[in-house]
Design an enzyme around this catalytic site. Structure first.
Site, PDB file in Angstrom:
ATOM      1  N   LYS A 271     -15.004 -22.096  60.828  1.00  0.00           N
ATOM      2  CA  LYS A 271     -13.494 -22.609  60.940  1.00  0.00           C
ATOM      3  C   LYS A 271     -12.682 -22.066  59.596  1.00  0.00           C
ATOM      4  CE  LYS A 271     -14.696 -27.289  60.998  1.00  0.00           C
ATOM      5  NZ  LYS A 271     -15.519 -27.481  59.738  1.00  0.00           N
TER       6      LYS A 271
ATOM      7  N   LYS B 211     -21.939 -21.631  48.349  1.00  0.00           N
ATOM      8  CA  LYS B 211     -20.520 -21.978  48.223  1.00  0.00           C
ATOM      9  C   LYS B 211     -20.264 -21.624  46.833  1.00  0.00           C
ATOM     10  CE  LYS B 211     -19.259 -24.583  51.951  1.00  0.00           C
ATOM     11  NZ  LYS B 211     -18.766 -25.540  52.582  1.00  0.00           N
TER      12      LYS B 211
ATOM     13  N   LYS C 167     -22.120 -16.572  61.445  1.00  0.00           N
ATOM     14  CA  LYS C 167     -21.909 -17.822  62.080  1.00  0.00           C
ATOM     15  C   LYS C 167     -20.291 -17.972  62.263  1.00  0.00           C
ATOM     16  CE  LYS C 167     -21.438 -22.096  59.754  1.00  0.00           C
ATOM     17  NZ  LYS C 167     -21.609 -23.489  59.732  1.00  0.00           N
TER      18      LYS C 167
HETATM   19  N1  AQP Z   1     -20.983 -21.060  64.659  1.00  0.00           N
HETATM   20  C1  AQP Z   1     -21.514 -22.227  65.007  1.00  0.00           C
HETATM   21  N2  AQP Z   1     -22.235 -22.397  66.154  1.00  0.00           N
HETATM   22  C2  AQP Z   1     -22.815 -23.731  66.485  1.00  0.00           C
HETATM   23  N3  AQP Z   1     -22.500 -24.752  65.650  1.00  0.00           N
HETATM   24  C3  AQP Z   1     -21.779 -24.693  64.548  1.00  0.00           C
HETATM   25  N4  AQP Z   1     -21.301 -25.583  63.748  1.00  0.00           N
HETATM   26  C4  AQP Z   1     -20.501 -24.983  63.034  1.00  0.00           C
HETATM   27  N5  AQP Z   1     -20.206 -23.968  63.248  1.00  0.00           N
HETATM   28  C5  AQP Z   1     -20.995 -23.594  64.324  1.00  0.00           C
HETATM   29  C6  AQP Z   1     -21.477 -27.098  63.743  1.00  0.00           C
HETATM   30  O1  AQP Z   1     -20.545 -27.831  63.625  1.00  0.00           O
HETATM   31  C7  AQP Z   1     -20.804 -29.022  63.010  1.00  0.00           C
HETATM   32  C8  AQP Z   1     -19.850 -29.590  62.241  1.00  0.00           C
HETATM   33  O2  AQP Z   1     -19.372 -28.375  61.238  1.00  0.00           O
HETATM   34  P1  AQP Z   1     -18.969 -28.764  59.662  1.00  0.00           P
HETATM   35  O3  AQP Z   1     -17.634 -29.131  59.839  1.00  0.00           O
HETATM   36  O4  AQP Z   1     -20.075 -29.623  59.157  1.00  0.00           O
HETATM   37  O5  AQP Z   1     -19.033 -27.449  59.054  1.00  0.00           O
HETATM   38  P2  AQP Z   1     -19.707 -26.316  58.981  1.00  0.00           P
HETATM   39  O6  AQP Z   1     -21.300 -26.290  59.717  1.00  0.00           O
HETATM   40  O7  AQP Z   1     -19.699 -25.489  57.719  1.00  0.00           O
HETATM   41  O8  AQP Z   1     -18.670 -25.461  59.971  1.00  0.00           O
HETATM   42  P3  AQP Z   1     -17.700 -24.240  59.802  1.00  0.00           P
HETATM   43  O9  AQP Z   1     -16.793 -24.166  60.730  1.00  0.00           O
HETATM   44  O10 AQP Z   1     -18.204 -23.076  59.254  1.00  0.00           O
HETATM   45  O11 AQP Z   1     -16.789 -24.895  58.631  1.00  0.00           O
HETATM   46  P4  AQP Z   1     -16.624 -24.348  57.170  1.00  0.00           P
HETATM   47  O12 AQP Z   1     -15.831 -23.105  57.388  1.00  0.00           O
HETATM   48  O13 AQP Z   1     -15.608 -25.386  56.613  1.00  0.00           O
HETATM   49  O14 AQP Z   1     -17.837 -24.339  56.233  1.00  0.00           O
HETATM   50  C9  AQP Z   1     -22.260 -28.967  62.564  1.00  0.00           C
HETATM   51  O15 AQP Z   1     -23.074 -29.892  63.108  1.00  0.00           O
HETATM   52  C10 AQP Z   1     -22.392 -27.551  62.344  1.00  0.00           C
HETATM   53  O16 AQP Z   1     -23.934 -27.318  62.616  1.00  0.00           O
END
Ligand code: AQP
Length: 334
Positions: free
Chosen positions: A202, A117, A199
């Site tokens: 969001k 990050k 992956k």
């Molecule tokens: N692509 C994915 N496939 C499976 N699981 C996923 N998770 C996230 N992306 C995938 C799971 O969602 C939960 C919540 O995620 P988070 O809000 O803690 O953030 P993250 O893992 O960083 O997800 P994002 O969507 O990629 O958010 P940003 O873009 O803000 O960093 C977790 O249990 C994660 O494993």
């Protein structure tokens, strides 16, 4: 006398950094709903974590409300479980401070998410980004969670939470439950539709890379039609076919079909037919959630009541832990 066996505790959180994606849903949230029957679950919209990356305040507020309402729309039951917004329980920040005094600079420097990050946001390498895993440890340890559902990306942070808990317990006695990772039997890992080696995320800047759980039917179908695949034509799960493998795992997760059944279904058909089917099945799967979300979004009073209930339940659970910690370190609890 009948023995009362208490349920194991689970803690999990999601950042309100944007509308949850199909990846968040199939990889995490779908399991949150299922786990409620067998575990004592606490689910949080972790807004404190989200500001380690700069957020627009009005947008963040909307996203917190949206993410919380979506949890309920997906089936998280605010009576059965504890569903709350992290900043509504001030004890997370309080315990995080204490724990930061029991965490080494060197340990935090080794966290790969911090490295990633900070490379992504070189203009804003703030201390919160660095101490993020300490806040995560506080989230988990406050609730004396037995299990934490984590994706691969959060494993290192959970390991650190365990190290901090063990360190604290070694000094002060049994204060924290040492949490274990919970690896669900069916945890889909969903990749980006535009770069299937990454992956689905969001906060991806390319809107075609991810499906938001609130995307309408036409948008979902259009995004799947544009999904990056390969030059082959056979729908088959195989090494080197990351795009098709990803679409197969999505189709399998939303329809319950096995890979074998999918390969049979599309035998002799091309990628175009398959992409359309994945789009339609995903839209069908998300439709009832979207309808329930629309109903809940119109009832702000109900959502507010649920948030309050969640905050009260969360505070009550964590007060015991925090008071114990305060006493142990030598503070005067009044
Ligand atoms: N692509 C994915 N496939 C499976 N699981 C996923 N998770 C996230 N992306 C995938 C799971 O969602 C939960 C919540 O995620 P988070 O809000 O803690 O953030 P993250 O893992 O960083 O997800 P994002 O969507 O990629 O958010 P940003 O873009 O803000 O960093 C977790 O249990 C994660 O494993």
């Amino acid at each position: 006398m009948e023995e009362v066996i208490s349920k194991k505790r689970i803690f999990s959180g999601i950042q309100p950094t944007n509308t949850p994606t199909l990846g968040n849903y199939l990889g995490a949230l779908i399991n949150w709903v299922k786990l409620q029957d067998d575990y004592e679950c606490t689910y949080s919209i972790v807004d404190l974590h989200s500001i380690t990356v700069r957020q627009d305040p009005a947008k963040l507020k909307k996203q917190i409300l949206e993410s919380y309402s979506l949890l309920l729309a997906m089936g998280v039951d605010p009576e059965k479980s504890t569903a709350f917004v992290q900043s509504h329980n001030c004890q997370h920040a309080e315990l995080a401070w204490i724990l930061s005094c029991y965490t080494q600079f060197g340990e935090l420097s080794r966290m790969t998410q911090f490295k990633d990050k900070s490379a992504k946001h070189p203009e804003n390498i703030n201390a919160g980004l660095f101490t993020y895993p300490v806040l995560m440890a506080a989230d988990i340890l406050l609730y004396q969670a037995d299990l934490v559902p984590v994706g691969q990306d959060q494993k290192q942070h959970l390991e650190l939470s365990r190290d901090i808990a063990v360190r604290f317990n070694n000094i002060y006695g049994d204060v924290f439950k040492v949490p274990d990772p919970y690896i669900p039997k069916t945890a889909a890992k969903i990749a980006s539709l535009q770069d299937p080696t990454k992956k689905m995320s969001k906060s991806d800047e390319n809107p075609n890379a991810s499906i938001s759980v609130l995307d309408d039917r036409d948008t979902i179908i259009r995004k799947f039609k544009r999904a990056v695949t390969d030059s082959d034509t056979v729908v088959k799960y195989a090494e080197g076919k990351d795009g098709i493998n990803n679409l197969m795992s999505i189709y399998s997760a939303v329809t319950g079909k096995t890979y074998e059944e999918i390969e049979k279904e599309f035998d002799g058909k091309g990628y175009g037919d398959f992409k359309l089917a994945v789009g339609e099945a995903t839209a069908d799967r998300l439709a009832p959630i979207q309808a329930e979300y629309a109903r809940l979004a119109a009832d702000k009073k109900y959502i507010e009541e649920c948030m309050k209930l969640g905050a009260e339940k969360a505070f009550k659970t964590t007060r015991k832990t925090l008071q114990k910690v305060y006493k142990k370190v030598g503070f005067i609890v009044i």
